[in-house]
Design a protein around this motif. Structure first.
Motif, PDB file in Angstrom:
ATOM      1  N   UNK A 243      11.170  46.581  35.864  1.00 36.81           N
ATOM      2  CA  UNK A 243       9.907  47.212  35.505  1.00 36.81           C
ATOM      3  C   UNK A 243       8.705  46.391  35.920  1.00 36.81           C
ATOM      4  N   UNK A 244       8.761  45.070  35.702  1.00 38.55           N
ATOM      5  CA  UNK A 244       7.660  44.210  36.120  1.00 38.55           C
ATOM      6  C   UNK A 244       7.500  44.206  37.632  1.00 38.55           C
ATOM      7  N   UNK A 245       8.603  44.232  38.337  1.00 37.86           N
ATOM      8  CA  UNK A 245       8.541  44.300  39.803  1.00 37.86           C
ATOM      9  C   UNK A 245       7.850  45.594  40.237  1.00 37.86           C
ATOM     10  N   UNK A 246       8.233  46.702  39.620  1.00 39.77           N
ATOM     11  CA  UNK A 246       7.584  47.971  39.926  1.00 39.77           C
ATOM     12  C   UNK A 246       6.106  47.956  39.589  1.00 39.77           C
TER      13      UNK A 246
ATOM     14  N   UNK B  46      -3.024  52.176  34.826  1.00 39.30           N
ATOM     15  CA  UNK B  46      -2.236  53.192  34.130  1.00 39.30           C
ATOM     16  C   UNK B  46      -1.090  53.681  35.002  1.00 39.30           C
ATOM     17  N   UNK B  47      -1.377  53.899  36.286  1.00 42.75           N
ATOM     18  CA  UNK B  47      -0.330  54.316  37.212  1.00 42.75           C
ATOM     19  C   UNK B  47       0.727  53.223  37.366  1.00 42.75           C
ATOM     20  N   UNK B  48       0.301  51.963  37.357  1.00 40.96           N
ATOM     21  CA  UNK B  48       1.249  50.852  37.451  1.00 40.96           C
ATOM     22  C   UNK B  48       2.154  50.799  36.230  1.00 40.96           C
ATOM     23  N   UNK B  49       1.621  51.105  35.054  1.00 39.00           N
ATOM     24  CA  UNK B  49       2.444  51.142  33.837  1.00 39.00           C
ATOM     25  C   UNK B  49       3.456  52.281  33.930  1.00 39.00           C
ATOM     26  N   UNK B  50       3.037  53.414  34.459  1.00 43.86           N
ATOM     27  CA  UNK B  50       3.956  54.542  34.617  1.00 43.86           C
ATOM     28  C   UNK B  50       5.071  54.177  35.591  1.00 43.86           C
TER      29      UNK B  50
ATOM     30  N   UNK C  60       9.060  53.875  34.584  1.00 43.25           N
ATOM     31  CA  UNK C  60      10.069  54.675  35.283  1.00 43.25           C
ATOM     32  C   UNK C  60      11.079  53.767  35.982  1.00 43.25           C
ATOM     33  N   UNK C  61      10.622  52.657  36.563  1.00 40.84           N
ATOM     34  CA  UNK C  61      11.538  51.718  37.227  1.00 40.84           C
ATOM     35  C   UNK C  61      12.544  51.142  36.236  1.00 40.84           C
ATOM     36  N   UNK C  62      12.053  50.708  35.076  1.00 45.96           N
ATOM     37  CA  UNK C  62      12.951  50.145  34.064  1.00 45.96           C
ATOM     38  C   UNK C  62      13.918  51.191  33.537  1.00 45.96           C
TER      39      UNK C  62
END
Length: 91
Positions: free
Chosen positions: A15-18, A30-34, A38-40
């Motif tokens: 998730x952090x990588x994403x 906000x998009x980065x959190x989404x 989703x990655x995690x």
């Protein structure tokens, strides 16, 4: 946040990588959190359903990552709703 097992840390790293990859290509936090959520969640689901050692991988703590005694994908849905509402300026 209390991490229940090592797989949760691996999913958190995904998730952090994403998150950082998304921040590099867009300026929206906000998009980065989404993207991070989703990655995690996707990585957790991949870990769960490729695990042949457990009988019910969808909710078994040994199959995937758990935080607060809840699967990452379940907590991730809550984060997706909050980040999505913030992204579309509903708050």
């Amino acid at each position: 946040m209390w991490v229940f097992n090592l797989k949760a840390l691996v999913c958190g790293f995904a998730g952090l990588s994403g998150f950082f990859i998304s921040l590099k290509f867009s300026d929206s936090r906000e998009l980065a959190v989404i993207v991070a959520t989703v990655s995690a969640m996707l990585f957790d689901l991949f870990l769960r359903f490729t695990n042949d050692e457990v009988e019910n991988p969808s909710i078994n703590p040994e199959a995937g990552g758990h935080i607060w005694f809840a699967p990452i994908w379940a907590v991730g849905i809550i984060f997706l709703i909050i980040a999505g509402l913030a992204y579309f300026n509903v708050f």
